[in-house]
Design an enzyme around this catalytic site. Structure first.
Site, PDB file in Angstrom:
ATOM      1  N   ASP A 291       0.866  -1.184   0.000  1.00  0.00           N
ATOM      2  CA  ASP A 291       0.000   0.000   0.000  1.00  0.00           C
ATOM      3  C   ASP A 291       0.905   1.238   0.000  1.00  0.00           C
ATOM      4  O   ASP A 291       1.994   1.187  -0.548  1.00  0.00           O
ATOM      5  CB  ASP A 291      -0.944  -0.061   1.204  1.00  0.00           C
ATOM      6  N   HIS A 314       2.389   2.105  -3.225  1.00  0.00           N
ATOM      7  CA  HIS A 314       1.645   3.158  -3.898  1.00  0.00           C
ATOM      8  C   HIS A 314       2.345   4.512  -3.838  1.00  0.00           C
ATOM      9  O   HIS A 314       1.751   5.530  -4.146  1.00  0.00           O
ATOM     10  CB  HIS A 314       0.235   3.264  -3.301  1.00  0.00           C
TER      11      HIS A 314
END
Ligand SMILES: *[C@@H]1O[C@H](CO)[C@@H](O)[C@H](O)[C@H]1NC(C)=O
Ligand SMILES: *[C@@H]1O[C@H](CO)[C@@H](O)[C@H](O)[C@H]1NC(C)=O
Ligand SMILES: *[C@@H]1O[C@H](CO)[C@@H](O)[C@H](O)[C@H]1NC(C)=O
Ligand SMILES: *[C@@H]1O[C@H](CO)[C@@H](O)[C@H](O)[C@H]1NC(C)=O
Ligand SMILES: *[C@@H]1O[C@H](CO)[C@@H](O)[C@H](O)[C@H]1NC(C)=O
Length: 500
Positions: A291, A314
């Protein structure tokens, strides 16, 4: 006095068509020969990361040797957990031994001894069940061995009914997510956590459950709460059930030379999250996650993220902010000199519709990207399916993005979109975009897409060959992918994904 503002993107007629071969996680599977030069840059970053790992280890060894010299000279005192009954066998719960060593060190701390160090020696694995250390002052914890988090079932059993009670508390959605942790350091002053070893979060079982039930709570691996002057350095943090390191309600915290790693398919395993904290420095960290590599959330200011490599994940996010109509502000952030490799984005600002607050004085400078999806994203319509299954409705309220400077992003991307700036009509963003030197992977387009973006200064014309395109906002409200239906259908046939 009306201020005249100029829309950043001029070439409205430029084609919006995106062409690319972006895929979800492992772009190297189908390497086009034309792109060999680009893929070689990945190999270069990987070699550089190995060298960084070796340097980091050497630095930590030298630091340990120094500590031993200080012990010999009577300037430092070590409290080994082994002397407080730790087994270090990876099976026995060594929580009490660690607590006892910390208490002893804290009581014994004397002014004439410069350093007081709790030690978890190398070559051993310490299973530690849920642990909260409150009020440590002026001591160090040296983790040369491995700390292993308890299995999911043990953790949940200990938590019992508390897990269900938390919903009723009056906390923002983000603070609720940060309620639980494997190791919590609270109300600490002048504490150092370092060492050759690290903390393994034993997260796999949690990811399996959370993939099915995203609303299920999972613990943060290391939570630093309501603390001042804390340094966490050199240790490895891996396979967290949830976020790896959270800095919450704290000041003057430095996270340096950390190695944070979880597989790309792990669920919500943010590397570092900063919330309601100020004067936080993230220096030369290696972060590889499923993430956000780093997320800066509500009520944070003076956050510097400088140097290091973010490999998979991300990228850095400011936000998400304003979830559920809340008020959220972030200011004075500098992200500089970071290399992003195979991340979906480099730097993002994400806000929910309907929120309030301000994002101001944010600078993204000197970034390099390799095999990154869409390097720059500003999204005032953030509404991920995982956190909000229904489509988000229209709202004229938004967290304002008032002063964002993007200066110097070099490298190549795989989505066909170098930057995407989607801002609300009611609360447009003010952005300066300069020195974007971004190439697309072979066969991809190279566009900047924007909506309701206003220029911050007059000196910031994009210097590269990138074609700017200002989408008119078709399906912009409550959108998930900013393409029209026809484009989306076509892309679905040809590409596994566009914005991962
Ligand atoms: C970080 O840890 C991972 C997993 O242990 C390892 O593969 C990687 O080489 C390490 N990287 C650095 C820069 O220390
Ligand atoms: C903007 O933020 C940076 C980074 O925290 C800080 O150094 C600078 O002083 C801030 N500028 C203003 C005008 O507050
Ligand atoms: C960006 O890099 C240049 C050249 O290496 C350096 O002089 C400058 O200080 C860097 N900017 C930031 C914000 O670190
Ligand atoms: C949102 O606003 C747009 C533009 O004003 C409008 O076309 C659209 O129908 C609205 N959607 C909803 C769900 O209200
Ligand atoms: C993409 O899909 C369209 C429609 O099916 C097709 O005509 C086109 O050849 C495809 N392009 C590629 C590069 O596969």
């Amino acid at each position: 006095m009306v201020v005249v503002v100029v829309v950043v993107s001029l070439m409205i007629m430029a084609s919006l068509q995106q062409k690319c071969f972006a895929r979800r996680e492992e772009p190297e599977e189908a390497v086009p020969s034309a792109g060999d030069k680009m893929w070689k840059t990945i190999a270069r970053y990987e070699r550089r990361a190995k060298a960084a790992a070796a340097a980091r280890h050497a630095e930590s060894l030298a630091e340990y040797a120094q500590l031993l010299r200080e012990v010999a000279a009577g300037d430092a005192e070590i409290f080994s957990v082994m002397d407080y009954g730790a087994a270090g066998d990876g099976e026995t719960d060594d929580r009490e031994a660690l607590v006892d060593a910390v208490v002893a060190a804290q009581l014994a701390r004397r002014r004439e001894v410069r350093r007081t160090v709790v030690h978890l020696p190398q070559g051993r694995t310490f299973k530690i069940s849920r642990l909260a250390l409150e009020g440590m002052q002026g001591i160090e914890v040296r983790i040369d061995g491995k700390i292993l988090a308890p299995p999911m079932d043990d953790f949940q059993r200990r938590l019992g009914a508390r897990q269900h009670r938390v919903r009723r508390q009056f906390l923002s959605p983000e603070r609720q997510r940060m309620q639980f942790s494997v190791i919590e350091i609270a109300q600490a002053r002048g504490v150092v956590i370092t060492g050759l070893g690290g903390i393994n979060g034993n997260g796999r079982a949690w990811w399996r459950v959370r993939k099915r039930e995203p609303a299920r709570r999972a613990p943060v691996l290391l939570l630093v709460r309501d603390s001042d002057d804390v340094l966490v350095s050199h240790i490895d943090l891996r396979d967290s059930p949830f976020y790896h390191v959270v800095v919450l309600g704290s000041r003057r915290v430095k996270l340096a030379r950390l190695n944070i790693s979880s597989p790309p398919a792990s669920v919500n395993t943010d590397g570092i999250d900063i919330l309601a904290s100020s004067d936080v420095l993230v220096k030369d960290c290696w972060v590889s996650t499923g993430d956000d590599n780093v997320a800066i959330k509500e009520a944070s200011s003076a956050v510097h993220v400088d140097g290091g490599t973010f490999y998979r994940g991300h990228g850095l996010s400011i936000g998400s902010l304003g979830e559920g109509g809340t008020s959220a502000s972030v200011s004075d952030v500098l992200l500089a000199n970071v290399a992003f490799v195979k991340t979906s984005n480099a730097a993002r600002v994400k806000t929910w519709q309907g929120g309030r607050g301000v994002v101001s004085n944010i600078t993204f400078a000197n970034l390099t990207v390799a095999a990154v999806g869409t390097p720059i994203v500003v999204d005032q319509f953030y509404c991920p399916q995982s956190q909000h299954p229904a489509t988000c409705g229209n709202s004229s309220k938004a967290v304002a993005i008032r002063h964002l400077v993007i200066d110097g992003v070099r490298g190549w991307h795989t989505s066909g979109v170098a930057a995407m700036l989607h801002c609300s009509e009611a609360v447009p963003c003010r952005v300066s975009l300069a020195n974007l030197q971004l190439e697309p992977a072979p066969g991809c387009s190279n566009v900047v897409r924007c909506l309701n973006v206003f220029r911050l200064r007059s000196t910031d014309a994009p210097t590269s060959q990138i074609r700017s395109a200002c989408a008119r906002g078709d399906e912009m409200h409550g959108f998930r992918l900013d393409l029209n239906r026809r484009q989306r259908r076509q892309l679905a046939k040809n590409f596994s994904c566009v914005h991962p």
